[in-house]
Scaffold this motif. Structure first.
Motif, PDB file in Angstrom:
ATOM      1  N   ILE A 151      16.997  21.537  53.160  1.00  0.00           N
ATOM      2  CA  ILE A 151      15.746  21.578  53.920  1.00  0.00           C
ATOM      3  C   ILE A 151      14.585  21.847  52.964  1.00  0.00           C
ATOM      4  CG2 ILE A 151      14.423  22.817  55.675  1.00  0.00           C
ATOM      5  CD1 ILE A 151      17.083  23.326  57.128  1.00  0.00           C
ATOM      6  N   ALA A 152      13.623  20.953  52.997  1.00  0.00           N
ATOM      7  CA  ALA A 152      12.417  21.106  52.184  1.00  0.00           C
ATOM      8  C   ALA A 152      11.303  21.762  52.988  1.00  0.00           C
ATOM      9  CB  ALA A 152      11.950  19.748  51.667  1.00  0.00           C
ATOM     10  N   ARG A 153      11.285  21.484  54.294  1.00  0.00           N
ATOM     11  CA  ARG A 153      10.216  22.015  55.138  1.00  0.00           C
ATOM     12  C   ARG A 153      10.631  21.892  56.602  1.00  0.00           C
ATOM     13  NH1 ARG A 153       3.907  20.821  54.553  1.00  0.00           N
ATOM     14  NH2 ARG A 153       4.559  21.038  52.421  1.00  0.00           N
ATOM     15  N   THR A 154      10.212  22.861  57.401  1.00  0.00           N
ATOM     16  CA  THR A 154      10.329  22.769  58.855  1.00  0.00           C
ATOM     17  C   THR A 154       8.945  22.973  59.437  1.00  0.00           C
ATOM     18  OG1 THR A 154      10.923  25.113  58.949  1.00  0.00           O
ATOM     19  CG2 THR A 154      12.739  23.543  59.062  1.00  0.00           C
ATOM     20  N   LYS A 155       8.724  22.361  60.568  1.00  0.00           N
ATOM     21  CA  LYS A 155       7.396  22.453  61.199  1.00  0.00           C
ATOM     22  C   LYS A 155       7.578  22.373  62.710  1.00  0.00           C
ATOM     23  CE  LYS A 155       2.811  21.889  61.382  1.00  0.00           C
ATOM     24  NZ  LYS A 155       1.857  22.867  60.981  1.00  0.00           N
ATOM     25  N   VAL A 156       6.956  23.288  63.425  1.00  0.00           N
ATOM     26  CA  VAL A 156       6.869  23.179  64.880  1.00  0.00           C
ATOM     27  C   VAL A 156       5.617  22.356  65.139  1.00  0.00           C
ATOM     28  CG1 VAL A 156       6.567  24.408  67.058  1.00  0.00           C
ATOM     29  CG2 VAL A 156       8.085  25.343  65.292  1.00  0.00           C
ATOM     30  N   LEU A 157       5.802  21.173  65.689  1.00  0.00           N
ATOM     31  CA  LEU A 157       4.692  20.237  65.879  1.00  0.00           C
ATOM     32  C   LEU A 157       3.895  20.535  67.142  1.00  0.00           C
ATOM     33  CD1 LEU A 157       6.705  17.056  64.925  1.00  0.00           C
ATOM     34  CD2 LEU A 157       4.960  18.180  63.522  1.00  0.00           C
ATOM     35  N   VAL A 158       4.585  20.792  68.236  1.00  0.00           N
ATOM     36  CA  VAL A 158       3.925  21.094  69.510  1.00  0.00           C
ATOM     37  C   VAL A 158       4.719  22.192  70.200  1.00  0.00           C
ATOM     38  CG1 VAL A 158       3.219  20.211  71.777  1.00  0.00           C
ATOM     39  CG2 VAL A 158       3.150  18.695  69.788  1.00  0.00           C
ATOM     40  N   TYR A 159       4.040  23.309  70.492  1.00  0.00           N
ATOM     41  CA  TYR A 159       4.659  24.424  71.207  1.00  0.00           C
ATOM     42  C   TYR A 159       3.970  24.531  72.568  1.00  0.00           C
ATOM     43  CZ  TYR A 159       7.031  28.788  72.023  1.00  0.00           C
ATOM     44  OH  TYR A 159       7.839  29.763  72.561  1.00  0.00           O
ATOM     45  N   ARG A 160       4.738  24.534  73.640  1.00  0.00           N
ATOM     46  CA  ARG A 160       4.170  24.428  74.982  1.00  0.00           C
ATOM     47  C   ARG A 160       4.274  25.701  75.819  1.00  0.00           C
ATOM     48  NH1 ARG A 160       6.908  19.866  73.564  1.00  0.00           N
ATOM     49  NH2 ARG A 160       5.669  17.954  73.531  1.00  0.00           N
ATOM     50  N   GLU A 161       4.505  26.829  75.217  1.00  0.00           N
ATOM     51  CA  GLU A 161       4.642  28.088  75.951  1.00  0.00           C
ATOM     52  C   GLU A 161       3.449  28.986  75.669  1.00  0.00           C
ATOM     53  OE1 GLU A 161       7.044  29.319  77.976  1.00  0.00           O
ATOM     54  OE2 GLU A 161       8.584  27.802  77.730  1.00  0.00           O
ATOM     55  N   GLU A 162       3.245  29.933  76.558  1.00  0.00           N
ATOM     56  CA  GLU A 162       2.191  30.921  76.361  1.00  0.00           C
ATOM     57  C   GLU A 162       2.597  31.946  75.304  1.00  0.00           C
ATOM     58  OE1 GLU A 162      -0.076  33.926  79.325  1.00  0.00           O
ATOM     59  OE2 GLU A 162       0.438  31.954  80.134  1.00  0.00           O
ATOM     60  N   TYR A 163       3.904  32.290  75.261  1.00  0.00           N
ATOM     61  CA  TYR A 163       4.414  33.281  74.317  1.00  0.00           C
ATOM     62  C   TYR A 163       5.442  32.642  73.392  1.00  0.00           C
ATOM     63  CZ  TYR A 163       2.333  36.507  77.630  1.00  0.00           C
ATOM     64  OH  TYR A 163       1.458  37.152  78.429  1.00  0.00           O
ATOM     65  N   GLY A 164       5.589  33.207  72.213  1.00  0.00           N
ATOM     66  CA  GLY A 164       6.617  32.751  71.284  1.00  0.00           C
ATOM     67  C   GLY A 164       6.132  31.761  70.248  1.00  0.00           C
TER      68      GLY A 164
END
Length: 174
Positions: free
Chosen positions: A104-117
């Motif tokens: 793994i060179a990189r991880t990315k959360v592209l779209v997070y749809r929750e209010e928390y976390g």
């Protein structure tokens, strides 16, 4: 009757139009992450084909639509994997970029749809995955207070793709 036909057609087409619009937004984010990671201005990608038999052995959903070989001038840069994982009440889109040795060179959360976390999207937290190439190496990923479900989900999703990559390697599919 004509109104019903037009309405039905619109209802059938609308989800495709909306998903295409969302995908276009992700394309830009994915493109930026890949260019930044490999320090290139241009690259090409090709989907990785997986046979039905082999796909059934994989814990992750892998297809030519979400797992790509990345090349620059014909030279392999690495791979990119795009998928969704569950959060408490919704899902989030994430990207895993592998180097050419499938670490793994990189991880990315592209779209997070929750209010928390949403803290799982921080570069600092995601750096824990960098360099990992085996699922067993993820045993000591730090927790985040208030994001327990998302942390567990991201960790499990990354474990699954690492196991899948290992299976694909053993079967000469990569």
């Amino acid at each position: 009757m004509k109104k019903f036909g037009i309405l039905t057609a619109l209802l059938l087409i609308l989800p495709f139009v909306l998903s295409f619009a969302v995908l276009n937004g992700l394309d830009k984010k994915i493109d930026r992450e890949i260019k930044e990671e490999f320090e290139v201005t241009d690259y090409s990608h090709e989907g990785v084909e997986v046979s039905k038999e082999l796909h059934q052995k994989l814990p992750s959903r892998v297809s030519k639509d979400n797992f790509f070989r990345l090349k620059n001038n014909g030279e392999l840069l690495g791979y990119a994997y795009l998928d969704r994982a569950p959060s408490k009440t919704a899902e989030f889109d994430y990207l895993v970029i592998f180097d050419k040795d499938l670490a793994i060179a990189r991880t990315k959360v592209l779209v997070y749809r929750e209010e928390y976390g949403g803290e799982i999207g921080s570069r600092r937290w995601l750096r824990q995955f960098t360099g990992k190439s085996k699922a067993s190496e993820l045993d000591h990923i730090a927790a985040i207070s208030g994001a327990t479900i998302s942390v567990r989900s991201m960790k499990n999703a990354v474990k699954d793709i690492l196991v899948s990559v290992e299976i694909l390697q053993k079967n000469n599919a990569l």
